[in-house]
Design a protein around this motif. Structure first.
Motif, mmCIF file in Angstrom:
data_model
loop_
_atom_site.group_PDB
_atom_site.id
_atom_site.type_symbol
_atom_site.label_atom_id
_atom_site.label_comp_id
_atom_site.label_asym_id
_atom_site.label_seq_id
_atom_site.Cartn_x
_atom_site.Cartn_y
_atom_site.Cartn_z
ATOM 1 N N PRO A 42 0.811 -1.227 0.000
ATOM 2 C CA PRO A 42 0.000 0.000 0.000
ATOM 3 C C PRO A 42 0.840 1.272 0.000
ATOM 4 N N GLU A 43 1.982 1.220 0.648
ATOM 5 C CA GLU A 43 2.875 2.386 0.652
ATOM 6 C C GLU A 43 3.532 2.563 -0.721
ATOM 7 N N ALA A 44 3.974 1.462 -1.315
ATOM 8 C CA ALA A 44 4.630 1.530 -2.626
ATOM 9 C C ALA A 44 3.665 2.012 -3.708
ATOM 10 N N MET A 45 2.394 1.692 -3.547
ATOM 11 C CA MET A 45 1.381 2.056 -4.535
ATOM 12 C C MET A 45 0.619 3.312 -4.133
ATOM 13 N N SER A 46 1.124 4.050 -3.165
ATOM 14 C CA SER A 46 0.389 5.194 -2.618
ATOM 15 C C SER A 46 0.056 6.251 -3.673
ATOM 16 N N ASN A 47 0.919 6.476 -4.651
ATOM 17 C CA ASN A 47 0.611 7.475 -5.690
ATOM 18 C C ASN A 47 -0.581 7.052 -6.533
ATOM 19 N N GLN A 48 -0.618 5.784 -6.941
ATOM 20 C CA GLN A 48 -1.743 5.319 -7.752
ATOM 21 C C GLN A 48 -3.026 5.254 -6.934
ATOM 22 N N ILE A 49 -2.927 4.869 -5.674
ATOM 23 C CA ILE A 49 -4.101 4.853 -4.802
ATOM 24 C C ILE A 49 -4.609 6.279 -4.593
ATOM 25 N N ALA A 50 -3.702 7.222 -4.428
ATOM 26 C CA ALA A 50 -4.092 8.632 -4.257
ATOM 27 C C ALA A 50 -4.805 9.160 -5.495
ATOM 28 N N GLN A 51 -4.415 8.715 -6.678
ATOM 29 C CA GLN A 51 -5.090 9.141 -7.906
ATOM 30 C C GLN A 51 -6.562 8.739 -7.880
ATOM 31 N N LEU A 52 -6.840 7.542 -7.379
ATOM 32 C CA LEU A 52 -8.233 7.093 -7.282
ATOM 33 C C LEU A 52 -9.003 7.972 -6.302
ATOM 34 N N THR A 53 -8.395 8.245 -5.176
ATOM 35 C CA THR A 53 -9.040 9.075 -4.159
ATOM 36 C C THR A 53 -9.293 10.482 -4.698
ATOM 37 N N GLU A 54 -8.299 11.067 -5.352
ATOM 38 C CA GLU A 54 -8.435 12.416 -5.895
ATOM 39 C C GLU A 54 -9.547 12.493 -6.950
ATOM 40 N N ARG A 55 -9.731 11.443 -7.702
ATOM 41 C CA ARG A 55 -10.769 11.420 -8.740
ATOM 42 C C ARG A 55 -12.111 10.910 -8.194
ATOM 43 N N ARG A 56 -12.159 10.669 -6.895
ATOM 44 C CA ARG A 56 -13.374 10.179 -6.210
ATOM 45 C C ARG A 56 -13.869 8.854 -6.788
ATOM 46 N N ILE A 57 -12.917 7.989 -7.117
ATOM 47 C CA ILE A 57 -13.230 6.658 -7.628
ATOM 48 C C ILE A 57 -13.230 5.698 -6.438
ATOM 49 N N PRO A 58 -14.380 5.105 -6.141
ATOM 50 C CA PRO A 58 -14.415 4.156 -5.019
ATOM 51 C C PRO A 58 -13.617 2.900 -5.364
ATOM 52 N N TYR A 59 -12.868 2.400 -4.407
ATOM 53 C CA TYR A 59 -12.047 1.220 -4.669
ATOM 54 C C TYR A 59 -11.939 0.349 -3.426
ATOM 55 N N THR A 60 -11.597 -0.892 -3.674
ATOM 56 C CA THR A 60 -11.317 -1.857 -2.628
ATOM 57 C C THR A 60 -9.908 -2.371 -2.858
ATOM 58 N N LEU A 61 -9.099 -2.412 -1.810
ATOM 59 C CA LEU A 61 -7.777 -3.016 -1.912
ATOM 60 C C LEU A 61 -7.941 -4.525 -1.787
ATOM 61 N N VAL A 62 -7.340 -5.260 -2.704
ATOM 62 C CA VAL A 62 -7.436 -6.716 -2.711
ATOM 63 C C VAL A 62 -6.024 -7.282 -2.812
ATOM 64 N N ASP A 63 -5.716 -8.230 -1.945
ATOM 65 C CA ASP A 63 -4.410 -8.876 -1.980
ATOM 66 C C ASP A 63 -4.594 -10.384 -1.892
#
Length: 85
Positions: A42-63
């Motif tokens: 989650p830390e390594a992917m924080s920029n891509q996750i932040a892009q979803l948040t900034e665009r108000r795209i709902p998401y679920t983290l799946v591992d």
């Protein structure tokens, strides 16, 4: 894209492929590709996750490496993003 939804053209094209606004799409962000690294996924992917948040795209983290119910989490998903791969 390898860098995520970095601009409106990419986001708009994805929305066109999905057939609905991304803010209405169910999205799963799969972190597996970044596992087994020195930095937690989650830390390594924080920029891509932040892009979803900034665009108000709902998401679920799946591992799938850690989530025993990963298949159920993906059952009704419109968009699957695989981070770090």
């Amino acid at each position: 894209t390898s860098a995520g939804l970095t601009n409106d053209k990419i986001a708009d094209s994805l929305a066109e492929l999905v057939g609905k606004p991304l803010t209405k799409a169910s999205t799963a962000f799969i972190l597996t590709a970044k596992n087994n690294r020195d930095i937690p996924a989650p830390e390594a992917m924080s920029n891509q996750i932040a892009q979803l948040t900034e665009r108000r795209i709902p998401y679920t983290l799946v591992d799938p490496s850690f989530d025993s119910d990963w298949q159920e989490k993906l059952a009704d998903i419109d968009v699957v993003i695989i981070g770090g791969g």
